[in-house]
Design a protein around this motif. Structure first.
Motif, PDB file in Angstrom:
ATOM      1  N   ASP A  44       0.883  -1.169   0.000  1.00 14.54           N
ATOM      2  CA  ASP A  44       0.000   0.000   0.000  1.00 14.54           C
ATOM      3  C   ASP A  44       0.922   1.219   0.000  1.00 14.54           C
ATOM      4  O   ASP A  44       1.971   1.209   0.663  1.00 14.54           O
TER       5      ASP A  44
ATOM      6  N   ARG B  64      -5.693   1.856  -1.575  1.00 14.09           N
ATOM      7  CA  ARG B  64      -4.692   0.833  -1.256  1.00 14.09           C
ATOM      8  C   ARG B  64      -4.564  -0.175  -2.393  1.00 14.09           C
ATOM      9  O   ARG B  64      -5.487  -0.923  -2.677  1.00 14.09           O
TER      10      ARG B  64
ATOM     11  N   HIS C 173      -0.292  -5.154   3.215  1.00 14.29           N
ATOM     12  CA  HIS C 173      -0.912  -4.044   3.944  1.00 14.29           C
ATOM     13  C   HIS C 173       0.155  -3.254   4.692  1.00 14.29           C
ATOM     14  O   HIS C 173       1.073  -3.831   5.265  1.00 14.29           O
TER      15      HIS C 173
END
Ligand code: GBH
Length: 459
Positions: A417, A428, A433
């Protein structure tokens, strides 16, 4: 899945991920880095969502070693990253800042140490602000400075990096940067946009020459060609709209790159906004046509158009008002509002192979922004929507290879992201993540899925 239903990719197919300097590095003031147009633009009120900047981003500048370890864990064979020109030449010209080169040197060695092939992008939109102060890409001299910068980077890393690409998506730099002002430097002037197109392409040609002189092995460029479709297949007006948008986004780059020069119909369109004689000189097209070994393709979504005299046009395609209606996506969309249509990628690859034969292709970006909706029992983002997007597009890639398209690899956008330009951090694209408060990286379900795809070399 049984072995018989598996879709296998060619041996040596390059599996990887892509990022860009301003979107992930942060460390905006470290080690002598000068300001770029994105530092200026992101600080200009109203330009970027919530005033987000790339000051910290994913802090990759300090965390690159961990990020490379993560890439190795996922089994990536290649990693496409961009070099921040303002780290190498803080003012865009003049002596190089060795500490800036040192960073990419460390990154390169970390990648090679893990068996990951580095793919360099020399310019992914972060122009030194000092050059913009002198007109940026509307100034012909920027093209020459770009080649000098390219040679400096190659001089330091050329002994270890095989694959060099010049520009990322000059369409965006020119049309979004100088045409409608949605990207840095935020200029809204159709004439400036076309002037910038030419100087970007000239910069590409001069950089190719400099890279070749230094002995670079594989040299290329990344474009974002439009996959343009008519609203109505039987409408002559819609076909004309397709032809115009195709000219402004595809042929304006691909024809000169492949030696055919700028198309006459495109120059005629451009002439309505700026006289090409103000920027186009004898010999330029020959420089732009310097042979390349690789064409990078970034694909996200198709573009549907209708030809209508009252069409609103699209601000990112100068001069289309009163001629073209850009249609909203009819089917499912990603968090960017872009249509999800893997078949478009198949059509685009077929078209490129047919009209520009002999150019090895690589998907240098493909992926989707999807919100973090759910987590699985392991606490990771359960991004089934992203997996479906990637799976669909990889099936289209596989089929295109089966039809004979010379496609060498696929790089997912994006590893992490990151800072999504005018959208800031709210969109995103990562398969990993990033928690921006802690900088913690957590592979999403899609990262584990991609890891499996790579290890099986198939779907
Ligand atoms: C790429 O740009 C960039 O290389 C990358 O840095 C970026 O993060 C990534 O994609 C995701 O955005 O103008 O609404 O009609 C892609 C930019 C996307 C520009 C599609 C043209 C057409 C949609 N392109 N866009 S619209």
């Amino acid at each position: 899945m049984s072995a018989s239903s598996e879709l296998r990719f060619p041996d040596n197919f390059v599996w990887g991920a892509a990022t860009a300097s301003y979107q992930i590095e942060g460390a905006a003031r470290d080690d002598g880095r000068g300001p770029s147009i994105w530092d200026t633009f992101s600080r200009t009120p109203g330009k970027v969502f919530a005033g987000h900047t790339g000051d910290v981003a994913c802090d990759h500048y300090h965390r690159y070693a961990d990020d490379v370890a993560l890439m190795a864990e996922l089994g990536l064979k290649a990693y496409r990253f961009s070099i921040a020109w303002p780290r190498i030449q803080p003012d865009g010209t003049g002596p190089v800042e060795p500490r800036g080169l040192d960073f990419y040197d460390r990154l390169t060695d970390a990648l090679l140490g893990r068996g990951i092939d580095p793919i360099v992008t020399l310019y992914h939109w972060d122009l030194p602000q000092a050059l913009e102060d002198r007109g940026g890409w509307t100034n012909r001299e920027t093209a020459e400075h770009f080649a000098t910068y390219a040679a400096a980077v190659h001089g330091r890393l050329g002994d270890r990096i095989r694959t060099w690409t010049t520009l990322n998506e000059p369409w965006c730099s020119a049309y979004l940067g100088y045409g409608n002002g949605v990207h840095a430097p935020g200029v809204s002037d159709p004439g400036a946009a076309f002037t910038a197109v030419h100087h970007l392409m000239l910069g590409h040609g001069l950089a190719v020459r400099a890279l070749r002189a230094g002995g670079a092995e594989v040299v290329g460029i990344t474009l974002n060609p439009a996959e343009v479709q008519p609203a109505d297949r039987d409408s002559a007006a819609d076909a004309a709209a397709v032809r115009l948008v195709d000219g402004l986004q595809n042929r304006i780059f691909l024809d000169p790159l492949t030696g055919a020069g700028y198309p006459a119909d495109v120059l005629e369109h451009v002439s309505r906004m700026v006289d090409p004689a103000t920027f186009l000189r004898d010999g330029d097209e020959k420089l732009i046509a310097a042979p390349i070994d690789l064409l990078g393709i970034n694909y996200y979504a198709p573009t549907y158009v209708a030809g209508r005299p009252d069409g609103a046009g699209g601000s990112a395609w100068p001069g289309t008002e009163g001629a073209v209606q850009f249609l909203p996506a009819a089917g499912p969309v990603s968090d960017m509002g872009w249509a999800i249509e893997p078949a478009g990628l198949g059509r685009l690859l077929d078209r490129l192979a047919a009209d520009y034969p002999g150019l090895p292709l690589m998907i240098t970006e493909n992926g989707g922004a999807f919100p973090d909706r759910t987590t699985d029992s392991a606490g990771r983002v359960a991004d089934a929507d992203r997996i479906a997007y990637l799976d669909g597009h990889l099936r289209a890639v596989h089929a295109a290879i089966g039809r004979g398209v010379d496609l060498r690899g696929y790089l997912v956008w994006s590893l992490l992201d990151n800072y999504e330009w005018a959208e800031g951090y709210r969109k995103r694209f990562g398969i990993v993540h990033v928690d921006y408060l802690t900088q913690r990286r957590t592979p999403k379900a899609s990262a584990r899925w991609y890891q499996e795809v790579i290890s099986r070399n198939g779907l």
